[in-house]
Design a protein around this motif. Sequence first.
Motif, PDB file in Angstrom:
ATOM      1  N   LYS A  68     -40.240  15.807 187.290  1.00 44.33           N
ATOM      2  CA  LYS A  68     -40.828  15.876 185.954  1.00 44.33           C
ATOM      3  C   LYS A  68     -39.723  15.775 184.896  1.00 44.33           C
ATOM      4  CE  LYS A  68     -45.190  16.907 187.093  1.00 44.33           C
ATOM      5  NZ  LYS A  68     -46.333  16.078 186.691  1.00 44.33           N
ATOM      6  N   PRO A  69     -40.116  15.505 183.637  1.00 41.14           N
ATOM      7  CA  PRO A  69     -39.098  15.423 182.582  1.00 41.14           C
ATOM      8  C   PRO A  69     -38.209  16.660 182.487  1.00 41.14           C
ATOM      9  CG  PRO A  69     -41.136  14.467 181.802  1.00 41.14           C
ATOM     10  CD  PRO A  69     -41.439  15.042 183.150  1.00 41.14           C
ATOM     11  N   HIS A  70     -38.774  17.864 182.641  1.00 40.06           N
ATOM     12  CA  HIS A  70     -37.932  19.060 182.526  1.00 40.06           C
ATOM     13  C   HIS A  70     -36.958  19.168 183.704  1.00 40.06           C
ATOM     14  CE1 HIS A  70     -41.345  20.676 184.910  1.00 40.06           C
ATOM     15  NE2 HIS A  70     -40.425  21.433 185.482  1.00 40.06           N
ATOM     16  N   ASP A  71     -37.350  18.633 184.883  1.00 41.73           N
ATOM     17  CA  ASP A  71     -36.424  18.582 186.020  1.00 41.73           C
ATOM     18  C   ASP A  71     -35.266  17.644 185.710  1.00 41.73           C
ATOM     19  OD1 ASP A  71     -38.145  20.199 187.673  1.00 41.73           O
ATOM     20  OD2 ASP A  71     -39.364  18.409 188.048  1.00 41.73           O
ATOM     21  N   PHE A  72     -35.620  16.485 185.165  1.00 40.53           N
ATOM     22  CA  PHE A  72     -34.596  15.501 184.826  1.00 40.53           C
ATOM     23  C   PHE A  72     -33.646  16.067 183.776  1.00 40.53           C
ATOM     24  CE2 PHE A  72     -32.984  11.899 182.337  1.00 40.53           C
ATOM     25  CZ  PHE A  72     -32.396  11.152 183.344  1.00 40.53           C
ATOM     26  N   ARG A  73     -34.167  16.785 182.811  1.00 43.95           N
ATOM     27  CA  ARG A  73     -33.336  17.385 181.758  1.00 43.95           C
ATOM     28  C   ARG A  73     -32.250  18.273 182.374  1.00 43.95           C
ATOM     29  NH1 ARG A  73     -33.699  19.187 176.247  1.00 43.95           N
ATOM     30  NH2 ARG A  73     -32.829  21.263 175.921  1.00 43.95           N
ATOM     31  N   LYS A  74     -32.662  19.133 183.288  1.00 42.16           N
ATOM     32  CA  LYS A  74     -31.716  20.067 183.913  1.00 42.16           C
ATOM     33  C   LYS A  74     -30.683  19.331 184.758  1.00 42.16           C
ATOM     34  CE  LYS A  74     -31.575  24.106 186.996  1.00 42.16           C
ATOM     35  NZ  LYS A  74     -30.643  23.535 187.972  1.00 42.16           N
ATOM     36  N   LEU A  75     -31.155  18.445 185.631  1.00 43.80           N
ATOM     37  CA  LEU A  75     -30.261  17.757 186.553  1.00 43.80           C
ATOM     38  C   LEU A  75     -29.325  16.789 185.829  1.00 43.80           C
ATOM     39  CD1 LEU A  75     -32.952  17.029 189.272  1.00 43.80           C
ATOM     40  CD2 LEU A  75     -30.999  18.576 189.549  1.00 43.80           C
ATOM     41  N   ALA A  76     -29.871  16.041 184.892  1.00 41.14           N
ATOM     42  CA  ALA A  76     -29.046  15.052 184.186  1.00 41.14           C
ATOM     43  C   ALA A  76     -28.025  15.720 183.273  1.00 41.14           C
ATOM     44  CB  ALA A  76     -29.933  14.101 183.388  1.00 41.14           C
ATOM     45  N   SER A  77     -28.383  16.820 182.645  1.00 42.41           N
ATOM     46  CA  SER A  77     -27.426  17.507 181.771  1.00 42.41           C
ATOM     47  C   SER A  77     -26.267  18.080 182.585  1.00 42.41           C
ATOM     48  CB  SER A  77     -28.113  18.607 180.963  1.00 42.41           C
ATOM     49  OG  SER A  77     -28.683  19.587 181.813  1.00 42.41           O
ATOM     50  N   GLU A  78     -26.568  18.576 183.791  1.00 43.85           N
ATOM     51  CA  GLU A  78     -25.493  19.063 184.675  1.00 43.85           C
ATOM     52  C   GLU A  78     -24.563  17.913 185.070  1.00 43.85           C
ATOM     53  OE1 GLU A  78     -27.685  20.792 187.863  1.00 43.85           O
ATOM     54  OE2 GLU A  78     -28.094  22.672 186.797  1.00 43.85           O
ATOM     55  N   THR A  79     -25.160  16.753 185.344  1.00 47.33           N
ATOM     56  CA  THR A  79     -24.363  15.579 185.727  1.00 47.33           C
ATOM     57  C   THR A  79     -23.521  15.085 184.564  1.00 47.33           C
ATOM     58  OG1 THR A  79     -26.050  14.950 187.346  1.00 47.33           O
ATOM     59  CG2 THR A  79     -24.495  13.254 186.684  1.00 47.33           C
ATOM     60  N   ILE A  80     -24.077  15.083 183.369  1.00 45.98           N
ATOM     61  CA  ILE A  80     -23.327  14.682 182.181  1.00 45.98           C
ATOM     62  C   ILE A  80     -22.116  15.594 181.984  1.00 45.98           C
ATOM     63  CG2 ILE A  80     -23.402  14.674 179.649  1.00 45.98           C
ATOM     64  CD1 ILE A  80     -26.261  13.548 179.885  1.00 45.98           C
ATOM     65  N   SER A  81     -22.328  16.899 182.141  1.00 48.08           N
ATOM     66  CA  SER A  81     -21.221  17.849 181.994  1.00 48.08           C
ATOM     67  C   SER A  81     -20.125  17.577 183.011  1.00 48.08           C
ATOM     68  CB  SER A  81     -21.733  19.294 182.154  1.00 48.08           C
ATOM     69  OG  SER A  81     -22.641  19.615 181.130  1.00 48.08           O
ATOM     70  N   ASP A  82     -20.537  17.259 184.235  1.00 43.91           N
ATOM     71  CA  ASP A  82     -19.570  16.960 185.297  1.00 43.91           C
ATOM     72  C   ASP A  82     -18.783  15.691 184.984  1.00 43.91           C
ATOM     73  OD1 ASP A  82     -18.404  17.231 188.006  1.00 43.91           O
ATOM     74  OD2 ASP A  82     -19.559  15.415 188.404  1.00 43.91           O
ATOM     75  N   ILE A  83     -19.487  14.652 184.512  1.00 44.71           N
ATOM     76  CA  ILE A  83     -18.817  13.386 184.176  1.00 44.71           C
ATOM     77  C   ILE A  83     -17.816  13.601 183.047  1.00 44.71           C
ATOM     78  CG2 ILE A  83     -19.155  11.062 183.237  1.00 44.71           C
ATOM     79  CD1 ILE A  83     -21.911  11.046 184.659  1.00 44.71           C
ATOM     80  N   ILE A  84     -18.221  14.342 182.021  1.00 43.49           N
ATOM     81  CA  ILE A  84     -17.346  14.587 180.871  1.00 43.49           C
ATOM     82  C   ILE A  84     -16.136  15.417 181.287  1.00 43.49           C
ATOM     83  CG2 ILE A  84     -17.203  15.766 178.637  1.00 43.49           C
ATOM     84  CD1 ILE A  84     -20.102  14.891 178.139  1.00 43.49           C
ATOM     85  N   SER A  85     -16.353  16.366 182.208  1.00 44.57           N
ATOM     86  CA  SER A  85     -15.238  17.208 182.669  1.00 44.57           C
ATOM     87  C   SER A  85     -14.175  16.375 183.371  1.00 44.57           C
ATOM     88  CB  SER A  85     -15.752  18.303 183.613  1.00 44.57           C
ATOM     89  OG  SER A  85     -16.110  17.766 184.878  1.00 44.57           O
ATOM     90  N   ARG A  86     -14.571  15.218 183.906  1.00 44.43           N
ATOM     91  CA  ARG A  86     -13.639  14.301 184.564  1.00 44.43           C
ATOM     92  C   ARG A  86     -13.199  13.190 183.611  1.00 44.43           C
ATOM     93  NH1 ARG A  86     -16.512  11.728 187.721  1.00 44.43           N
ATOM     94  NH2 ARG A  86     -18.510  12.798 187.907  1.00 44.43           N
ATOM     95  N   ARG A  87     -13.439  13.397 182.328  1.00 44.34           N
ATOM     96  CA  ARG A  87     -13.085  12.433 181.275  1.00 44.34           C
ATOM     97  C   ARG A  87     -13.779  11.089 181.468  1.00 44.34           C
ATOM     98  NH1 ARG A  87      -9.230  14.315 177.981  1.00 44.34           N
ATOM     99  NH2 ARG A  87      -7.959  16.072 178.679  1.00 44.34           N
TER     100      ARG A  87
END
Length: 283
Positions: A68-87
Amino acid sequence: MGPTGAGKSRLSIDLATRFFNNAEIINSDKMQVYRGLGITTNKITMQEQLGVPHHFLGEFDPIKSVVKPHDFRKLASETISDIISRRGLPLVVGGSNSFIYSLITKRFDPQSDVFNGPDPDPVSSELRYKCCFIWVDVCLPVLNQYLSKRVDEMLDSGMLEELAEFFGSGEHLTVNRSGLGQAIGVPEFEGYFTTVEEDVVRQVEVYNDAVRRIKDNTCQLAKRQVGKILRLKDAGWDLKRIDATEAFREVMTADSGGGRVAEIWEKQVVEASVKIVKQFLEE
């Protein structure tokens, strides 16, 4: 962002491989998040990915609960944070505007629906990320013509065989009907694969009807997606529109060479997008 078939995946690979080498792609197509039916859901192939990391592409079990959209929000935001942490540079790519809205808006209410119904909820203009929105657009009459051609090409590439295995194995009975079971191609071909037609003429009619409905439903999906994008734009989202119509019109020209298509795509879509993204990153 953009309607189905507009070239979002192609553009994302162009950007990630040639201009922003630290980019990673987050799939935001709500059918492509599930495993299986790669041709039917038009997933970008491993070969086409050119080594660019992709997230949420065929990752979820289609038999289990729906993403669902709220699932995607949680999972994608975690992935975005991980990508940004690796520059790295996260590129969210896909046509499911409900996924994009859930991810980007600052205060997302899973019970709200800002896109559908006679009286949709107001669109929030408060965003929790600083975003560069690229809206790849194609004039609908041209896009519809191309989508019809694309369905024929998908069938030539093995879509019918893929669906035959899907129905023949009984997988259509186990996938969640609200998830992968909704993918365009599945409901349209269900009668063809589950009803025994001894009359060959009737079997051909059922097949042709299924193909016609896939083409019609794909065009209707594109129209709805554009409507949702316009709703976001009207609410103040700063969407940068890239018009890819001429490239698609060239594709539909019978005697058109691939070189001319590539030239137009490069100049009008890729170069324009690179300029927008570079300006965004420099701000």
